[in-house]
Motif scaffolding. Structure first.
Motif, PDB file in Angstrom:
ATOM      1  N   ARG A 185       0.824  -1.211   0.000  1.00 26.91           N
ATOM      2  CA  ARG A 185       0.000   0.000   0.000  1.00 26.91           C
ATOM      3  C   ARG A 185       0.862   1.267   0.000  1.00 26.91           C
ATOM      4  O   ARG A 185       0.455   2.306  -0.529  1.00 26.91           O
ATOM      5  N   PHE A 186       2.057   1.169   0.581  1.00 24.31           N
ATOM      6  CA  PHE A 186       2.922   2.348   0.719  1.00 24.31           C
ATOM      7  C   PHE A 186       4.300   2.089   0.111  1.00 24.31           C
ATOM      8  O   PHE A 186       5.308   2.023   0.823  1.00 24.31           O
ATOM      9  N   PRO A 187       4.392   1.941  -1.214  1.00 26.60           N
ATOM     10  CA  PRO A 187       5.670   1.619  -1.857  1.00 26.60           C
ATOM     11  C   PRO A 187       6.629   2.809  -1.855  1.00 26.60           C
ATOM     12  O   PRO A 187       6.210   3.970  -1.965  1.00 26.60           O
ATOM     13  N   GLU A 188       7.911   2.501  -1.716  1.00 28.87           N
ATOM     14  CA  GLU A 188       8.955   3.526  -1.787  1.00 28.87           C
ATOM     15  C   GLU A 188      10.063   3.027  -2.708  1.00 28.87           C
ATOM     16  O   GLU A 188      10.442   1.861  -2.662  1.00 28.87           O
ATOM     17  N   THR A 189      10.589   3.916  -3.529  1.00 29.86           N
ATOM     18  CA  THR A 189      11.585   3.547  -4.522  1.00 29.86           C
ATOM     19  C   THR A 189      13.005   3.711  -3.977  1.00 29.86           C
ATOM     20  O   THR A 189      13.200   4.080  -2.825  1.00 29.86           O
ATOM     21  N   LEU A 232      20.795 -13.702   5.405  1.00 32.38           N
ATOM     22  CA  LEU A 232      19.609 -13.874   4.568  1.00 32.38           C
ATOM     23  C   LEU A 232      19.193 -12.501   4.078  1.00 32.38           C
ATOM     24  O   LEU A 232      19.056 -11.572   4.876  1.00 32.38           O
ATOM     25  N   ARG A 233      18.955 -12.353   2.798  1.00 27.21           N
ATOM     26  CA  ARG A 233      18.692 -11.032   2.234  1.00 27.21           C
ATOM     27  C   ARG A 233      17.319 -10.943   1.561  1.00 27.21           C
ATOM     28  O   ARG A 233      16.910 -11.845   0.834  1.00 27.21           O
ATOM     29  N   ALA A 234      16.608  -9.848   1.845  1.00 35.18           N
ATOM     30  CA  ALA A 234      15.380  -9.493   1.138  1.00 35.18           C
ATOM     31  C   ALA A 234      15.525  -8.065   0.625  1.00 35.18           C
ATOM     32  O   ALA A 234      16.216  -7.245   1.237  1.00 35.18           O
ATOM     33  N   ASP A 235      14.870  -7.746  -0.498  1.00 39.77           N
ATOM     34  CA  ASP A 235      14.903  -6.399  -1.043  1.00 39.77           C
ATOM     35  C   ASP A 235      13.628  -5.650  -0.640  1.00 39.77           C
ATOM     36  O   ASP A 235      12.591  -6.253  -0.396  1.00 39.77           O
ATOM     37  N   MET A 236      13.711  -4.319  -0.568  1.00 39.49           N
ATOM     38  CA  MET A 236      12.605  -3.518  -0.038  1.00 39.49           C
ATOM     39  C   MET A 236      11.989  -2.556  -1.038  1.00 39.49           C
ATOM     40  O   MET A 236      10.885  -2.063  -0.808  1.00 39.49           O
ATOM     41  N   ASP A 237      12.674  -2.222  -2.127  1.00 39.11           N
ATOM     42  CA  ASP A 237      12.267  -1.096  -2.963  1.00 39.11           C
ATOM     43  C   ASP A 237      11.176  -1.456  -3.955  1.00 39.11           C
ATOM     44  O   ASP A 237      11.009  -2.603  -4.352  1.00 39.11           O
ATOM     45  N   ALA A 238      10.434  -0.431  -4.358  1.00 43.20           N
ATOM     46  CA  ALA A 238       9.382  -0.550  -5.359  1.00 43.20           C
ATOM     47  C   ALA A 238       9.870   0.029  -6.685  1.00 43.20           C
ATOM     48  O   ALA A 238      11.016   0.470  -6.811  1.00 43.20           O
ATOM     49  N   LEU A 239       8.973   0.041  -7.670  1.00 43.88           N
ATOM     50  CA  LEU A 239       9.286   0.521  -9.010  1.00 43.88           C
ATOM     51  C   LEU A 239       8.480   1.775  -9.342  1.00 43.88           C
ATOM     52  O   LEU A 239       7.426   2.018  -8.761  1.00 43.88           O
TER      53      LEU A 239
END
Length: 395
Positions: free
Chosen positions: A23-27, A74-81
């Motif tokens: 709901r609240f994406p950040e690039t 362990l790695r996860a990504d957070m950014d949006a497009l």
């Protein structure tokens, strides 16, 4: 499918986390609220949390068992497009022109679920670093975190990543040692000629005709220079020139990308692009400037280490069953900045099935949505991987 009884109850909570992030994406490098949300959750689990690595990155540490034991990251990504979402569900993006169209919201939710479970049960011997990385989408947030001392401050022995993949069935995994994702390079070519009236082309030097010839010529790099058994692609993705009907413009800007699966081919393609630019432009008596990766750093090949891939394979089969794990997937021409971490530390990058891509549910599509039903499966994989790599606690 084997999913721990204590992980399944986390499903509703993970769905809530995932849909909040959606709901609240950040690039890239603007994941401030996202990082705060993730850090607050990790802190509530009792983990030691570090913020600000690579501008907005978050790293949490959890140790159990005997001191000095092995350390896993362990790695996860957070950014949006920068995509305008076209879905209509209640949790669609509230940020105009921005969208989680690649599933990073789901990746973060799954890793949060694993952190919650592992913090409660601590059924391992060693240290787990939970890396929540900014700016995967073309801005090399992984490298930025590493430049800021990621592996100096959090000295993992190995590192693992995970990404959802449409058209792999839900509950299935795909992984293999060697190349999983291609390298990624961009280029910009500025061709400059002599502007003139469109009715009098002989008085100028036509940058548009030169650029058209160059575009055609560049397509021969793969078809006539690279071994057909060595996958590669060169694509022109942008053409910018002129602003009127009756004048030949002074300049043309071409932009594009090339992908492949080994460094030698990567260098060959770059060298050939430069040679074709010089040759064509000399023939048309125009000048040219070429820049490689002018705004974003190129990405290396995402290359899985053999030993760590075997450990990931064991964890995936324990969760999904042997029949639901593809051990020889075709490598993907897409790219991943997790490749930088794999250059520094041995590890493995796996795909988890997101289900059918029907109705636009493709990566980087405005109709994409992460499949919430796979959240406990991904979390179970992370948990089993930690237990597989670090072993049971020593009492």
């Amino acid at each position: 499918m084997s999913i721990a009884n204590d992980i399944q109850p986390l499903h509703a909570q993970m769905r809530e986390w995932r849909q909040h992030l959606h709901r609240f994406p950040e690039t890239a490098f603007e994941e401030i609220k996202t990082a705060e949300f993730i850090a607050d959750k990790l802190t509530s689990f009792g983990l030691d949390v570090h913020q600000g690595l690579g501008e907005t990155g978050v790293v949490a540490t959890l140790t159990a068992g005997k001191n000095g034991a092995k350390k896993i990251a362990l790695r996860a990504d957070m950014d949006a497009l920068f995509i305008q979402e076209q879905n209509t569900f209640t949790y669609k993006s509230r940020h105009d022109g921005k969208m989680h169209a690649c599933g990073h919201d789901g990746h973060s939710a799954m890793l949060l679920g694993a952190a919650s479970y592992l913090a409660e049960h601590r059924n391992f011997n060693g240290t787990v670093y939970f890396i929540f990385q900014p700016a995967e989408e073309g801005r090399a947030g992984a490298r930025r975190m590493m430049d800021d001392g990621l592996f100096e401050q959090f000295p993992a022995d190995c590192v693992f990543g995970l990404h959802n993949f449409p058209d792999i069935p839900p509950g299935h995994f795909a992984l293999k040692s060697g190349a999983m994702m291609a390298s990624f390079d961009c280029f910009e070519i500025i061709i400059t000629g002599q502007a003139t009236h469109a009715a009098m082309p002989h008085l100028g030097n036509d940058a548009i005709v030169a650029s058209a010839q160059l575009i055609t010529s560049l397509q021969t790099i793969v078809s006539r220079t690279i071994n057909p058994a060595d996958p590669a692609v060169v694509s022109i993705t942008q053409i910018h020139a002129g602003n009127t009907w009756n004048a030949l413009p002074e300049s043309v800007v071409l932009r594009g990308t090339f992908r492949c699966f080994n460094r030698a081919t990567q260098k060959t393609i770059a060298d050939k692009i430069a040679r074709w630019v010089n040759a064509v432009c000399e023939g048309f008596e125009v000048s040219a400037e070429i820049k490689f990766n002018p705004e974003n750093p190129g990405y290396p090949v995402t290359f899985n280490a053999e030993a760590e891939t075997e450990l990931a394979l064991q964890a995936a089969m324990a969760v999904a069953g042997e029949d639901c794990v593809d051990r020889q997937p075709a490598p993907c021409m897409g790219s991943e900045d997790f490749a930088f971490m794999l250059q520094e530390k041995p590890g493995c990058y796996v795909w988890i099935g997101n289900g059918s891509s029907e109705n636009g549910c493709l990566l980087h599509n405005p109709h994409y949505d992460f499949n919430d039903e796979i959240l406990p499966i991904g979390t179970a994989y992370w948990v089993k991987l930690v237990e597989t790599v670090l072993g049971k606690p020593i009492l």
